[in-house]
Motif scaffolding. Structure first.
Motif, PDB file in Angstrom:
ATOM      1  N   SER A 581      57.258  98.264  74.665  1.00  0.00           N
ATOM      2  CA  SER A 581      58.680  98.210  74.292  1.00  0.00           C
ATOM      3  C   SER A 581      59.490  97.503  75.361  1.00  0.00           C
ATOM      4  O   SER A 581      60.343  96.658  75.066  1.00  0.00           O
ATOM      5  N   MET A 582      59.224  97.859  76.622  1.00  0.00           N
ATOM      6  CA  MET A 582      59.959  97.250  77.720  1.00  0.00           C
ATOM      7  C   MET A 582      59.668  95.752  77.801  1.00  0.00           C
ATOM      8  O   MET A 582      60.582  94.926  77.959  1.00  0.00           O
ATOM      9  N   ALA A 583      58.402  95.385  77.704  1.00  0.00           N
ATOM     10  CA  ALA A 583      58.033  93.972  77.798  1.00  0.00           C
ATOM     11  C   ALA A 583      58.649  93.170  76.661  1.00  0.00           C
ATOM     12  O   ALA A 583      59.136  92.049  76.861  1.00  0.00           O
ATOM     13  N   THR A 584      58.643  93.723  75.451  1.00  0.00           N
ATOM     14  CA  THR A 584      59.233  93.029  74.298  1.00  0.00           C
ATOM     15  C   THR A 584      60.730  92.847  74.480  1.00  0.00           C
ATOM     16  O   THR A 584      61.286  91.795  74.146  1.00  0.00           O
ATOM     17  N   LEU A 585      61.396  93.873  74.996  1.00  0.00           N
ATOM     18  CA  LEU A 585      62.836  93.802  75.201  1.00  0.00           C
ATOM     19  C   LEU A 585      63.206  92.638  76.115  1.00  0.00           C
ATOM     20  O   LEU A 585      64.186  91.920  75.859  1.00  0.00           O
ATOM     21  N   PHE A 586      62.407  92.429  77.154  1.00  0.00           N
ATOM     22  CA  PHE A 586      62.772  91.419  78.148  1.00  0.00           C
ATOM     23  C   PHE A 586      62.116  90.059  77.917  1.00  0.00           C
ATOM     24  O   PHE A 586      62.307  89.145  78.715  1.00  0.00           O
ATOM     25  N   THR A 587      61.337  89.951  76.821  1.00  0.00           N
ATOM     26  CA  THR A 587      60.772  88.641  76.484  1.00  0.00           C
ATOM     27  C   THR A 587      61.228  88.169  75.110  1.00  0.00           C
ATOM     28  O   THR A 587      61.689  87.044  74.949  1.00  0.00           O
ATOM     29  N   ASP A 588      61.139  89.030  74.108  1.00  0.00           N
ATOM     30  CA  ASP A 588      61.477  88.637  72.736  1.00  0.00           C
ATOM     31  C   ASP A 588      62.882  89.036  72.324  1.00  0.00           C
ATOM     32  O   ASP A 588      63.362  88.611  71.270  1.00  0.00           O
ATOM     33  N   GLY A 589      63.528  89.898  73.079  1.00  0.00           N
ATOM     34  CA  GLY A 589      64.906  90.238  72.795  1.00  0.00           C
ATOM     35  C   GLY A 589      65.098  91.614  72.186  1.00  0.00           C
ATOM     36  O   GLY A 589      64.151  92.318  71.811  1.00  0.00           O
ATOM     37  N   TYR A 590      66.374  91.982  72.082  1.00  0.00           N
ATOM     38  CA  TYR A 590      66.790  93.323  71.686  1.00  0.00           C
ATOM     39  C   TYR A 590      66.314  93.684  70.279  1.00  0.00           C
ATOM     40  O   TYR A 590      65.721  94.745  70.066  1.00  0.00           O
ATOM     41  N   SER A 591      66.580  92.810  69.321  1.00  0.00           N
ATOM     42  CA  SER A 591      66.248  93.134  67.926  1.00  0.00           C
ATOM     43  C   SER A 591      64.759  93.350  67.741  1.00  0.00           C
ATOM     44  O   SER A 591      64.332  94.244  66.996  1.00  0.00           O
ATOM     45  N   ALA A 592      63.938  92.516  68.398  1.00  0.00           N
ATOM     46  CA  ALA A 592      62.492  92.663  68.273  1.00  0.00           C
ATOM     47  C   ALA A 592      61.995  93.941  68.922  1.00  0.00           C
ATOM     48  O   ALA A 592      60.983  94.523  68.493  1.00  0.00           O
ATOM     49  N   ALA A 593      62.700  94.406  69.949  1.00  0.00           N
ATOM     50  CA  ALA A 593      62.224  95.572  70.696  1.00  0.00           C
ATOM     51  C   ALA A 593      62.587  96.896  70.040  1.00  0.00           C
ATOM     52  O   ALA A 593      61.875  97.895  70.221  1.00  0.00           O
ATOM     53  N   VAL A 594      63.694  96.949  69.272  1.00  0.00           N
ATOM     54  CA  VAL A 594      64.186  98.236  68.769  1.00  0.00           C
ATOM     55  C   VAL A 594      63.136  99.013  67.980  1.00  0.00           C
ATOM     56  O   VAL A 594      62.969 100.223  68.196  1.00  0.00           O
ATOM     57  N   PRO A 595      62.394  98.399  67.036  1.00  0.00           N
ATOM     58  CA  PRO A 595      61.381  99.198  66.309  1.00  0.00           C
ATOM     59  C   PRO A 595      60.335  99.814  67.237  1.00  0.00           C
ATOM     60  O   PRO A 595      59.924 100.965  67.043  1.00  0.00           O
TER      61      PRO A 595
END
Length: 972
Positions: A581-595
């Motif tokens: 989740s953390m890695a996705t938030l800081f690479t792919d962005g907020y919307s991609a990380a929320v799920p």
């Protein structure tokens, strides 16, 4: 040569001002000319522990030179007899008379029941040992406690086997156990040498002390320093200082039995500095020539050292068997008479050996073994030969029954490495950790390592000891243990684990951004060696990177995220899912990380799950919950994080856990509870010597509307934050400033602070909250374009989040940039969403903005309804800045609104409001007490005040007296 006659001779010669003798039969000058009254010496003399006959308490006996202190203690007893709770901490150096003051209090406690606990230095490693001393007389009442509390306390005391007991439940069980005992008779708890209590016991007792209110209970601590516990400095205290010169002179003359050169007397008085124990003990064991002519006079060492040296003089003439018996008593910390004599028998020491020590007033052997003073116990141990010490430990190990103490004594008896003993001590460490005793676990493992013959196993135990001490906040020995481990031959994995602990130490001790590359490097090394540990280390690296925030320009989080993406992950493990989740938030962005965040938080909201008990991961989970506007997960996870850190004694993680909890509680309107936690977080940080910005204090000052306080906090903290590279702290301070200025109506200043708070979106939580403040401040300042830019970004993250909190804030913020029926509908939508959260202050802000808009639209009646509700909510919570803003708006509508605190005795406090709502929901007093961590009697006391303030007479009337119960009760 001027010669001073001692007190007894002056009395015989008829001196009118002859002082009352002070010595073994009257060591602290009880019953002096200041008050008179008899004292009763203990068996064979009790040294500096005078015991007063409770039946003569009215005679007015006081300790020499302690009239003011005795008056304070007499007031404590009087209050308890009248049904009021009292707490007091006596502080002062060794020998200053704290124990004598406790005995004075005990002697005055006619009609009260006494419970005692005494800290012993060698007992500090055993979790809940001191608490067991205090509660032992009341264990027959355990069956009166609710089952969860009964089981937690029984597990803590080793009466039941089980998992780590919830420390809050243990503390609450003690509170209710003591409250139950006080129903029969007022109870006075005396806790001596609190600086040597084990930390688990001390925290439980301070928990109890802070929650006493309506019970006839007093808790009086005596300690050399309040730094023994983070909470002790927050309790009422009385500093015990040296005696005045004339009292000190009279006391010294009272213990002399021969002439003394005036210059010698003056020097002894100067050296003693009014310390009663020094005045009594320094002359003992010295010859008449030494005292009369100054030979052998005390040097310039500290008072405690000089007194201990005096005790050594008194030990020298004792028979060898007596000294051996004293050594057994000194090494056996709990005063168990049966164990003393069993061990003594193994050393060929019989009961006659006690007579010389008792006759000299050095020790009292009754129901328990008591030394005249703790420094005497220390002197006995220091005077012993190492071979004698080992023989005594061996005897105590063979005579004992407690497995952990037996293991410890066996270990101390060892002169050479012994794997059997080391393994037994390692098992004791596991049991200590299971009870939340990290300090004990670290000490056991360190000694086990010293006794381990195998170099490989010795290194493993050194590493485990360092980890336990780091987690428990015992930073002083971590680097030495790691250095010793590194000196042992090892492989790549152990080397990587050492690097990991060094990096974690750097972050825990100073929260410095320099820990990020160390942690990332350690994680990279772990990837081919131990994938699970690599994941855990990357989480630590993310934790450190988030703290660096704006001061690293976001580079730290980006670099960690890139490294994580290259590493293998097992998304069936909770920590790996959090990492993803953390890695996705800081690479792919907020919307991609929320799920992914939602999936991770769902696991961390439950008690089970792989790795879910790690407090430092819970901090990341709580930060993600705050960043994605998930108030329910934030509430559950932050509460768990605080509880786990407390229960496990993880002082390193506790300040962070508390600060996260504080901010959530502030949004929830529980400012009074948050204020207590702010003080605790600060005290814990000071106690372990860790640097961390006062995040919770920033936010509390903002909600309270205290501009000067927030400015002072920020000015004090900013240099440290910049030095450590703690960028998130800077962001937190700027968000708090924006919140404060919006509450005070200083919108231009709010714009500046909000822009700075929101410009770094990788700072979890504060950057999104900064957008909310920026929209409001910019609209009110007439900077519409800036407000729309902020709203665009805010709506993007709120839409991705989709929680009621996010949707409510998005609607509230868009309403400020809308007109007519669209604005009206958006404000109603915001209120509808926020009403269903547990964040009543966010709801109150929506009502305030809606009311302000309605007033400007000329709808004064509708405006009053919203503004009144907002004002009452802000005022009851203590959010004075926003409350005053709402009050001013109400005045403009033509409705008067009195400021809170002017004469508002009928207003409910935040805690009273919580209790009222819970009672209206038909919760019982014990249920409310368990929920709020107070006793049922305190709940009853509060309800009496609530009924008076609301003008009602029963619980049945509460629902109608609290008209907003159905809409805002989530805050309870």
């Amino acid at each position: 040569m001027d010669t001073i006659l001692p007190g007894p001779l002056r009395s015989v010669l008829g001196g009118d001002d002859a002082p009352r003798a002070v010595g073994r039969d009257n060591p602290a000058g009880a019953g002096s000319a200041a008050g008179g009254g008899p004292t009763r010496p203990g068996p064979s003399g009790t040294g500096d522990r005078p015991v007063y006959d409770a039946g003569n308490a009215s005679s007015g006996a006081v300790l020499r030179g302690r009239r003011d202190e005795c008056a304070v203690l007499d007031a404590v007893v009087a209050d308890v007899r009248d049904g009021r709770s009292r707490v007091l901490v006596l502080t002062g150096e060794a020998g200053i008379g704290k124990t004598s003051l406790l005995e004075h209090l005990a002697g005055r406690a006619t009609g009260c029941r006494l419970a005692r606990a005494t800290g012993v230095e060698s007992e500090m490693e055993f979790a809940f040992a001191g608490l067991h001393q205090l509660c032992a007389p009341f264990l027959g009442r355990l069956d009166r406690l609710p089952a969860p509390q009964r089981e937690a306390l029984s597990t803590a005391f080793g009466l039941l086997d089980g998992a780590v007991p919830d420390r809050f439940l243990v503390s609450l069980a003690v509170l209710n156990l003591l409250s139950d005992a006080a129903e029969d008779q007022p109870l006075i708890c005396l806790v001596d040498d609190a600086q040597w209590l084990d930390q688990a016991s001390l925290r439980a007792l301070t928990f109890v002390a802070r929650r006493l209110l309506a019970e006839p209970i007093a808790v009086v601590f005596a300690t050399r320093t309040v730094a023994a516990d983070p909470v002790l400095p927050l309790l009422p205290s009385l500093l015990v200082t040296g005696l005045a010169e004339h009292d000190a002179r009279a006391m010294l003359l009272g213990v002399l039995h021969g002439p003394l050169e005036a210059a010698v007397l003056d020097e002894i008085l100067a050296e003693a500095r009014g310390n009663p124990l020094a005045l009594v003990e320094l002359p003992r064991g010295r010859t008449g020539a030494e005292l009369a002519f100054g030979f052998g006079r005390p040097g310039s060492m500290p008072v405690a050292g000089r007194v201990e040296q005096g005790f050594l003089h008194q030990l020298e003439p004792l028979p060898a068997a007596t000294r051996r018996l004293l050594l057994v008593a000194a090494v056996e910390p709990v005063g168990d008479v049966t164990l003393l004599w069993r061990a003594a028998e193994l050393l060929d020491v019989g009961p006659p050996a006690a007579t010389p020590a008792e006759s000299a007033g050095l020790i009292e052997i009754g129901a328990r073994v008591r030394f005249r003073h703790p420094l005497l116990r220390s002197a006995v141990c220091r005077a012993a030969d190492i071979r004698d010490l080992r023989r005594v430990h061996d005897a105590l190990a063979r005579a004992g029954t407690d497995p952990d103490r037996t293991a410890w004594h066996r270990a101390q008896a060892c002169a050479v490495p012994d794997e059997e003993v080391a393994a037994e001590l390692a098992r004791s460490a596991e049991r200590a950790r299971a009870r939340g005793g990290l300090a004990a676990a670290g000490a056991f493992l360190q000694r086990a390592a010293e006794l381990t013959p195998s170099a490989r196993l010795r290194a493993e135990r050194l590493l485990a000891a360092a980890a336990a001490k780091l987690e428990g906040g015992q930073f002083e020995s971590v680097t030495d243990l790691l250095a010793a481990c590194a000196a042992e031959p090892g492989d790549e994995l152990r080397s990587a684990r050492i690097d990991l602990l060094r990096a974690r130490f750097a972050f825990a001790f100073r929260r410095t951004s320099r820990a990020v590359p160390l942690l990332r490097s350690a994680a990279d090394r772990m990837v081919p060696l131990d994938a699970e540990m690599a994941c855990n280390t990357y989480l630590d690296a993310f934790n450190a990177a988030i703290f660096s925030g704006r001061l690293s320009g976001g580079a730290n989080v980006a670099e960690v995220a890139d490294a994580v993406r290259k590493a293998p992950r097992d998304l069936t493990r909770q920590p790996d899912l959090l990492l993803e989740s953390m890695a996705t938030l800081f690479t792919d962005g907020y919307s991609a990380a929320v799920p992914l965040v939602r999936r991770a938080l769902a696991g961390f909201r439950t008690a089970g799950g792989d790795g879910a008990g790690e407090s430092r991961w819970l901090f990341l989970a709580a930060s993600l919950a705050a960043d994605t506007w998930d108030d329910e997960s934030w509430d559950v996870v932050s509460e768990r994080q605080v509880r786990i850190a407390r229960d496990g004694g993880a002082l390193t993680e506790l300040p962070l856990a508390i600060n996260s909890r504080i901010v959530l509680l502030l949004f929830a309107g529980e400012l009074a509870t948050a204020e207590h936690l702010v003080a605790e977080a600060q005290a814990v940080g000071e106690a372990i010597g860790a640097d961390i910005a006062p995040y919770g204090a920033f936010a509390l000052a903002a909600w309270r509307g205290r501009a000067d306080e927030l400015r002072g906090l920020a000015d004090t903290a900013i240099d440290g934050m910049l030095f450590r590279g703690e960028g998130i702290g800077v962001g937190q301070a700027r968000w708090a400033s924006a919140l404060l200025f919006n509450g005070l109506g200083r919108y231009d200043e709010a714009v500046v602070a909000a822009r700075e708070a929101s410009e770094h979106l990788y700072e979890l939580g504060v950057s999104k909250w900064g957008l909310v403040e920026l929209v409001e401040a910019a609209v009110r300042s007439g900077e519409t374009d800036l407000a729309r830019q902020a709203l665009t970004t805010l709506e993007q993250v709120c839409q991705a989040s989709g929680t009621r909190w996010a949707r409510g804030l998005a609607a509230r913020s868009r309403a400020m940039l809308s007109d007519g029926s669209v604005a009206d509908e958006l404000y109603r939508e915001a209120i509808g969403h926020l009403r269903r959260t547990r964040l009543p202050l966010e709801l109150a802000r929506a009502r305030l903005l809606y009311g302000e808009w309605l007033r400007r639209e000329g709808r004064r009646v509708d405006a009053r309804e919203q503004l009144r509700a907002a004002y009452e909510r802000f005022a009851s919570a203590g959010a004075q800045g926003f409350a005053e803003r709402a009050r001013r708006e109400l005045l403009v509508t033509g409705e008067s609104a009195r400021r809170r605190g002017s004469d508002g005795s009928e207003e409910l406090t935040a805690q009273e409001l919580q209790i009222a709502r819970l009672a209206a929901e038909r919760r019982t007093n014990p249920e409310i007490g368990a929920y709020l961590y107070i006793s049922p009697r305190t709940v009853e006391w509060h309800l009496g005040k609530i009924f008076t303030k609301l003008g009602i007479g029963s619980r049945r009337e509460l629902a109608s007296a609290l008209p907003d119960l159905g809409t805002d009760s989530a805050s309870a």
